[in-house]
Design an enzyme around this catalytic site. Structure first.
Site, PDB file in Angstrom:
ATOM      1  CB  CYS A 138      -0.939   0.002   1.193  1.00  0.00           C
ATOM      2  SG  CYS A 138      -1.917  -1.514   1.362  1.00  0.00           S
ATOM      3  CG  ASP A 145      -5.872  -1.731   8.398  1.00  0.00           C
ATOM      4  OD1 ASP A 145      -4.939  -1.319   9.103  1.00  0.00           O
ATOM      5  OD2 ASP A 145      -7.001  -1.228   8.401  1.00  0.00           O
ATOM      6  CB  CYS A 177      -2.628   1.189   3.901  1.00  0.00           C
ATOM      7  SG  CYS A 177      -1.638   1.494   5.352  1.00  0.00           S
ATOM      8  CG  ASP A 178      -7.476   0.633   5.362  1.00  0.00           C
ATOM      9  OD1 ASP A 178      -7.168   0.714   4.161  1.00  0.00           O
ATOM     10  OD2 ASP A 178      -8.158  -0.302   5.812  1.00  0.00           O
ATOM     11  CE  LYS A 179      -7.979   1.999  10.494  1.00  0.00           C
ATOM     12  NZ  LYS A 179      -7.839   0.940   9.491  1.00  0.00           N
ATOM     13  CB  CYS A 194      -7.414  -2.913  -0.969  1.00  0.00           C
ATOM     14  SG  CYS A 194      -6.479  -3.775   0.311  1.00  0.00           S
ATOM     15  CD  GLU A 250     -10.331  -2.785   9.197  1.00  0.00           C
ATOM     16  OE1 GLU A 250      -9.902  -3.670   8.435  1.00  0.00           O
ATOM     17  OE2 GLU A 250     -10.299  -1.573   8.919  1.00  0.00           O
ATOM     18  CB  SER A 258     -12.221  -5.053   6.243  1.00  0.00           C
ATOM     19  OG  SER A 258     -11.808  -4.779   4.925  1.00  0.00           O
TER      20      SER A 258
END
Length: 572
Positions: free
Chosen positions: A62, A94, A135-137, A207, A459, A485
Site C-alpha cells: 500500500c 491492515d 493504506c487505511d489509517k 486495495c 476489524e 474492513s
C-alpha cells in the site's frame, strides 16, 4: 556565504510565517547552520518552508512506492517558490495484521500518525506541508494532523493497486479472504485458493476495491483537502507523478494566500463528504474517520448528521465489495469528480465550499474536464440510483443507545431477527465458523473488541469473509463493538456504542437472546425485558484490561467512544 542576507525577508516569503521566525535573523545562526549542512542556500531563507510528509513502509504494497513521489512534490514546491523537505510517518498494514494481535494497532496508528506529523511540523517550524498517504489509517491520520495544526496543507493519495485476473474474472484481496472461508468449509481446494492468492493483488498500491483506503481517498476530494481527480489513478499510473507535482505547486498557492485547513473543513464540507460516502457505499470506517477529523477541526458533526444525510442520499456507485468494479474502473470514467458533479447537479452537496485549489468546489468542478465515455454501468444518475437511500445506515436501540453502523450497500437483507451466539473475542468466533457450528439464523455477537476493550477496535474481516465464503453471508448476522474492513459484505453491524468494556448493553447479551436488526427503521434491539437486563447489569463483573503497559494501554486510557470517532482525548 553568498547571496541575499540571511536576515532579509523576501517579497515571495508571504507564507513563511513560522520558518522565518525560526531561521531568519542573526540570533538564529545555529538553526541555519543545520540547513546549510543538508544543502540549502542562504537565498532559501525567507521562502516558505514546506514539509513533505510521507507514510512509507515496505511492510506491504500500500505504501511501498510512496517515497518515489517525493521528488515530484518537491519540484512543484520549488516552482511555486517554496523549499520542500521530506519526512516519514508510520504505517500499520491492515491486511497483513488482519485477524491477529497486530490488528489492535491499526486504529491506534491513526492517532500515532497524527501525533507524529504534529510533532515534526511544529517542532521544525514548517509553514505548511503536503501529506502523502496510502493504506487505511495513514490517510485520516495525516488529514487529522492537517486540521489540528491548521497550517496551509494539502493531501495526496498514493493510489490503489490494479486488480488481478484469472481469465476474464477480476480479483481483489477481498476474494482471498472469502476463498479462505470457502476452503475451510470444503467448497474449494487448496490449489484453487493458492491460484487466487497469487493473482489477487498484482501491483503495489492500496486495495483495489472501495474498501477503506479508496473510500478515504475519495472523501479527501469531497472534503476539499485534495486536488480534484487525484484519488483515482492507480499507484502504477504516470498520472501519480503529475498529481504529485501539481499538489506541490498547489501548496505554494495556499501558502501565498494563507488558506488553512480549517478554512476548508467547515460543517458544509463535512456534509459534502458524508453525502459522498453515502452515495458511493464506501467503508463504514469512513464514518469513524470523518467524526475524528471533525473533532480535530473543531466542527460539531455527529452520527445524527450521518443518519439524516443517509436517508436522503441515493446510492449510485457500483464498486466492490457491493458492486463489480474497482478504482481503476472508476478512474476511466471520471473518478470522484464525476460523482461530485452528479451530486452537485442534483442539489445534494454544497458547491460554495472552499477547496485546496483556492476556488470553490463548484468552480473547480466546472473547470474539471471529465472524459466523454459511458459510465452508467459504474456511476448511476441520482434519479436512477442503485438504492434510494445511502449505502450506510446508523442504527440505534436497546443494544446500541449511542449508535451502531451497518453497510446496507453490501447486503440485500433489510430485516434480520435471530438468536445470539456470544463471543468475548474474535478468535473464538472465527473458530466457531471454522468448526461449522455457526448456523443459519445465528447472530454472532463479538464484544470486548471496542476501542478500550480490545484495545484498538480491530476489524473483523477474517470472520466476516469466512461467513461469506461459507455461503452464510446473508443468513447469519454479526453485531460487534469492533470494526469491519471496507471489504466486508453481509448483515454486519459494527461500532456498537457504548462498547462492552464501558458497560454498554452489548456486555449483557447471553446466548439465545433474540436480536432484531432493522436497517429500514434504523433499529438494533436486544429483545430482553428491562427487568432482566437490570438483573444482568447488577451481576456484571468488569473484565480486567487486556493491556496494562505500552502503547495499547496508553491508548485505552485516552480513547473515546466509537460514536465520537474513537479519538484520543487528553485527561486534563
Amino acid at each position: 556565504m553568498h547571496g541575499r542576507s540571511s536576515g532579509e525577508m523576501p517579497m515571495s516569503g508571504k507564507g513563511a510565517v513560522y520558518s522565518f521566525e525560526r531561521f531568519g535573523g542573526t540570533i538564529n545562526a545555529p538553526h541555519r547552520a543545520f540547513l546549510w549542512s543538508i544543502g540549502l542556500d542562504p537565498s532559501d531563507i525567507g521562502k516558505p518552508l514546506a514539509g513533505v510528509v510521507v507514510a512509507w513502509s515496505e511492510s506491504g504494497p500500500c505504501n511501498f512506492h510512496t517515497l518515489n513521489l517525493i521528488g515530484y512534490v518537491k519540484q512543484g514546491l520549488r516552482d511555486a517558490g517554496c523549499v520542500g523537505l521530506a519526512m516519514p510517518t508510520i504505517v500499520v498494514n491492515d491486511n497483513i495484521s488482519m485477524g491477529t494481535e497486530g490488528m489492535r494497532y491499526s486504529l491506534v496508528s491513526r492517532e500515532v500518525i497524527a501525533d507524529s506529523v504534529e510533532a515534526q511540523i511544529v517542532a521544525h517550524a514548517y509553514d505548511g506541508f503536503v501529506g502523502i498517504g496510502g493504506c487505511d489509517k495513514t490517510q485520516p491520520g495525516i488529514m487529522m494532523a492537517m486540521a489540528r495544526i491548521n497550517r496551509p496543507s494539502i493531501y495526496m493519495y498514493g493510489g490503489s493497486a490494479e486488480p488481478g485476473f484469472i481469465g476474464e474474472k477480476k480479483f481483489t484481496i477481498e476474494d482471498v479472504h472469502e476463498y479462505v472461508g470457502a476452503y475451510i468449509s470444503g467448497k474449494i481446494s487448496e490449489q484453487e485458493l493458492l491460484q487466487v492468492e497469487m493473482v489477487a493483488h498484482p501491483t503495489y498500491g492500496a486495495c483495489a476495491g472501495l474498501f477503506t483506503a479508496n473510500t478515504m481517498a475519495i472523501l479527501s476530494e469531497g472534503l476539499g483537502l485534495a486536488l480534484l481527480g487525484s484519488s483515482s489513478p492507480t499507484a502504477t499510473s504516470s498520472r501519480r507523478a503529475i498529481f504529485a507535482y501539481e499538489t506541490g505547486k498547489a501548496l505554494g498557492t495556499l501558502l501565498e494566500n494563507g488558506i488553512k485547513p480549517r478554512d476548508i473543513l467547515t460543517y458544509e464540507a463535512f456534509r459534502n463528504a458524508a453525502t459522498l460516502l453515502m452515495a458511493s457505499g464506501g467503508s463504514t470506517n469512513g464514518i469513524l474517520h470523518l467524526l475524528a477529523l471533525a473533532y480535530e477541526a473543531g466542527v460539531k458533526f455527529t452520527l445524527d448528521d450521518f443518519d439524516e444525510i443517509s436517508k436522503k442520499t441515493p446510492y449510485i456507485l457500483s464498486m466492490r465489495p457491493a458492486g463489480e468494479f474497482v478504482m481503476a474502473d472508476l478512474d476511466r470514467v471520471g473518478g470522484a469528480p464525476l460523482l461530485l458533479k452528479k451530486l452537485l447537479d442534483a442539489g445534494l452537496i454544497d458547491g460554495g465550499v472552499l477547496t485546496v485549489s483556492g476556488k470553490t468546489l463548484a468552480q473547480s468542478l466546472k473547470e474539471y474536464r471529465l472524459p466523454d465515455v459511458p459510465h452508467e454501468h459504474i456511476v448511476r444518475d441520482p434519479s436512477k440510483p442503485i438504492k434510494k437511500t445511502g449505502g450506510i445506515r446508523i442504527l440505534r436501540g436497546s443494544l446500541a443507545p449511542e449508535g451502531a453502523v451497518v453497510k446496507t450497500a453490501a447486503t440485500g437483507v433489510t430485516r434480520f431477527e435471530g438468536s445470539a451466539r456470544v463471543f468475548d473475542d474474535e478468535e473464538s468466533a472465527f473458530e466457531a465458523v471454522r468448526g461449522g457450528t455457526v448456523k443459519e439464523g445465528d447472530v454472532l455477537v463479538i464484544r470486548y473488541v471496542g476501542p478500550k476493550g480490545a484495545p484498538g477496535m480491530p476489524e473483523m474481516l477474517r470472520v466476516t469473509a469466512a461467513l461469506s465464503g461459507a455461503g452464510l453471508g446473508e443468513s447469519v448476522a454479526m453485531v460487534t463493538d469492533g470494526r469491519f474492513s471496507g471489504a466486508t459484505r453481509g448483515i454486519m453491524v459494527g461500532h456498537v456504542a457504548p462498547e462492552a468494556a464501558s458497560g454498554g448493553p452489548i456486555a449483557l447479551v447471553e446466548d439465545g437472546d433474540k436480536i432484531l436488526i432493522d436497517t429500514d427503521a434504523g433499529r438494533l434491539e436486544l429483545q430482553v425485558s428491562r427487568e432482566e437486563l437490570e438483573r444482568r447489569r447488577r451481576d456484571l463483573k468488569p473484565k480486567p484490561p487486556k493491556a496494562t503497559s505500552g502503547l495499547l494501554a496508553k491508548y485505552a486510557s485516552l480513547v473515546s467512544s466509537a460514536s465520537t470517532g474513537a479519538v484520543t482525548m487528553p485527561r486534563l
